[in-house]
Design an enzyme around this catalytic site. Structure first.
Site, PDB file in Angstrom:
ATOM      1  N   ASP A  18      62.442  95.806  -4.022  1.00 56.58           N
ATOM      2  CA  ASP A  18      61.936  96.985  -3.315  1.00 56.58           C
ATOM      3  C   ASP A  18      62.382  97.000  -1.856  1.00 56.58           C
ATOM      4  O   ASP A  18      62.572  95.943  -1.244  1.00 56.58           O
ATOM      5  CB  ASP A  18      60.392  96.988  -3.402  1.00 56.58           C
ATOM      6  CG  ASP A  18      59.813  98.347  -3.058  1.00 56.58           C
ATOM      7  OD1 ASP A  18      60.549  99.358  -3.150  1.00 56.58           O
ATOM      8  OD2 ASP A  18      58.629  98.409  -2.689  1.00 56.58           O
ATOM      9  N   ASN A  66      59.801 106.137 -11.619  1.00 58.08           N
ATOM     10  CA  ASN A  66      60.815 106.535 -10.643  1.00 58.08           C
ATOM     11  C   ASN A  66      61.476 107.876 -10.964  1.00 58.08           C
ATOM     12  O   ASN A  66      62.162 108.456 -10.109  1.00 58.08           O
ATOM     13  CB  ASN A  66      61.888 105.444 -10.472  1.00 58.08           C
ATOM     14  CG  ASN A  66      61.412 104.231  -9.689  1.00 58.08           C
ATOM     15  OD1 ASN A  66      61.807 103.099  -9.948  1.00 58.08           O
ATOM     16  ND2 ASN A  66      60.553 104.438  -8.699  1.00 58.08           N
TER      17      ASN A  66
HETATM   18  C1  IPE Z   1      59.043  99.583  -8.019  1.00 55.45           C
HETATM   19  O1  IPE Z   1      59.300 100.071  -6.748  1.00 55.45           O
HETATM   20  C2  IPE Z   1      60.191  99.872  -8.927  1.00 55.45           C
HETATM   21  C3  IPE Z   1      61.457  99.237  -8.614  1.00 55.45           C
HETATM   22  C4  IPE Z   1      61.721  98.408  -7.629  1.00 55.45           C
HETATM   23  C5  IPE Z   1      62.507  99.540  -9.509  1.00 55.45           C
HETATM   24  P1  IPE Z   1      58.712 101.448  -6.223  1.00 55.45           P
HETATM   25  O2  IPE Z   1      59.169 101.621  -4.833  1.00 55.45           O
HETATM   26  O3  IPE Z   1      59.028 102.532  -7.168  1.00 55.45           O
HETATM   27  O4  IPE Z   1      57.134 101.159  -6.290  1.00 55.45           O
HETATM   28  P2  IPE Z   1      55.920 101.934  -5.595  1.00 55.45           P
HETATM   29  O5  IPE Z   1      56.042 103.368  -5.984  1.00 55.45           O
HETATM   30  O6  IPE Z   1      56.075 101.749  -4.126  1.00 55.45           O
HETATM   31  O7  IPE Z   1      54.712 101.258  -6.121  1.00 55.45           O
HETATM   32  C1  IPE Z   2      63.705 100.000  -4.681  1.00 54.00           C
HETATM   33  O1  IPE Z   2      63.808 100.499  -3.394  1.00 54.00           O
HETATM   34  C2  IPE Z   2      64.732 100.594  -5.605  1.00 54.00           C
HETATM   35  C3  IPE Z   2      64.192 101.510  -6.621  1.00 54.00           C
HETATM   36  C4  IPE Z   2      62.940 101.811  -6.791  1.00 54.00           C
HETATM   37  C5  IPE Z   2      65.157 102.128  -7.504  1.00 54.00           C
HETATM   38  P1  IPE Z   2      63.084 101.840  -2.960  1.00 54.00           P
HETATM   39  O2  IPE Z   2      63.998 102.981  -3.221  1.00 54.00           O
HETATM   40  O3  IPE Z   2      61.749 101.942  -3.593  1.00 54.00           O
HETATM   41  O4  IPE Z   2      62.931 101.618  -1.399  1.00 54.00           O
HETATM   42  P2  IPE Z   2      61.692 101.989  -0.489  1.00 54.00           P
HETATM   43  O5  IPE Z   2      60.490 101.321  -1.090  1.00 54.00           O
HETATM   44  O6  IPE Z   2      61.582 103.486  -0.491  1.00 54.00           O
HETATM   45  O7  IPE Z   2      62.069 101.434   0.846  1.00 54.00           O
HETATM   46 MG    MG Z   3      59.878 101.323  -3.039  1.00 57.88          MG
END
Ligand code: IPE
Ligand code: IPE
Ligand code: MG
Length: 253
Positions: A18, A66
């Site tokens: 993340d 997502n």
């Molecule tokens: C979890 O991250 C999913 C992945 C890293 C693929 P998110 O960024 O989607 O999680 P939330 O929404 O902050 O809980």
């Molecule tokens: C994790 O990084 C990757 C996916 C969920 C695909 P994020 O895209 O959630 O990054 P932040 O949390 O917005 O920084």
């Molecule tokens: Mg995230």
């Protein structure tokens, strides 16, 4: 190859990668730049885990939630997934890694589904590290799918409902046959599970890193392993029991 158990290394590591979006934002770049940079960390961490003799590495790439992101970001993530599968599969094969994609792949475009099948087939007989990429994955989805499969087998008379137990559920999950998660890592500073490996992480050690995923590398992983090695995993027992002491085992008399 090192024996993971002797070195107090986790057998199975699961990572919520993340922080890509925030990484990009801090640099004044669009979110997709963060996702692209994140691929480098994936390569680094996969190599480091394979070198260490980790048995299973499960990476959360795209959650079942997502899809709620803006369409262009979802599209970019699919394209990146396609590209990475194309670019990296041969190298994984050379490194004797067995690639598995877990999650509901039926929601993906046909071309991506085919590429997933091809990548899995190419590496299917490798007996080194198992690399699981969780894509359109959700822990609840996994448990619901297992339940559906078990119910179908009960209805077909193949399984006795009264004999179904935890083992039965485990055997029908997407991780069937693999060890439970020992070390659960989340980068990006949030301390939540976000519907990742719910069943399989029942006794995992949780490790949260403030590093954003593109900044996480083999060194940061080593720090997580050191932290893991110092943990006492009791699995419901007492410290005295684990030390093998016969005192204070709670036995009467
Ligand atoms: C979890 O991250 C999913 C992945 C890293 C693929 P998110 O960024 O989607 O999680 P939330 O929404 O902050 O809980
Ligand atoms: C994790 O990084 C990757 C996916 C969920 C695909 P994020 O895209 O959630 O990054 P932040 O949390 O917005 O920084
Ligand atoms: Mg995230």
């Amino acid at each position: 190859m090192t024996d993971a158990r002797l070195d107090r290394l986790p057998r199975h590591v699961a990572i919520i990668m993340d922080g890509n979006g925030r990484w990009a934002k801090r640099r004044g770049q669009p979110r997709h730049a963060g996702h692209r940079a994140g691929v480098e960390s994936v390569r680094d961490v996969v190599e480091a885990c394979a070198d260490k003799g980790i048995e299973v590495l499960t990476l959360f790439a795209f959650s079942s939630e997502n899809w709620r992101r803006p369409k262009p970001e979802v599209k970019l993530l699919m394209e990146l997934f396609m590209l990475v599968l194309k670019r990296e599969t041969r190298r994984l094969d050379t490194d004797n890694v067995r690639l598995r994609i877990i999650g509901d792949r039926l929601a993906f475009p046909d071309k991506l589904q085919k590429r997933i099948r091809d990548a899995e087939a190419l590496t299917a007989t490798n007996d080194g590290m198992v690399l699981q990429i969780a894509a359109n994955y959700g822990g609840r989805w996994d448990i619901a799918e297992a339940t559906r499969r078990i119910a179908a087998r009960v209805a077909a008379g193949e399984l006795d409902a009264a004999a179904c137990n935890e083992q039965t559920v485990a055997e029908h999950l997407s991780f069937a046959g693999l060890p439970d998660v020992d070390l659960f890592i989340r980068t990006g500073g949030e301390q939540r599970l976000s519907n990742f490996v719910l069943w399989q992480a029942a006794y995992a050690e949780l490790y949260f890193s403030d590093l954003l995923w593109p900044d996480f590398d083999a060194r940061a992983l080593e720090t997580a392993f050191t932290d893991f090695a110092a943990r006492e995993r009791r699995f419901g027992k007492t410290t005295e029991q684990l030390k093998g002491s016969d005192e204070d085992q709670g036995l009467p008399g």
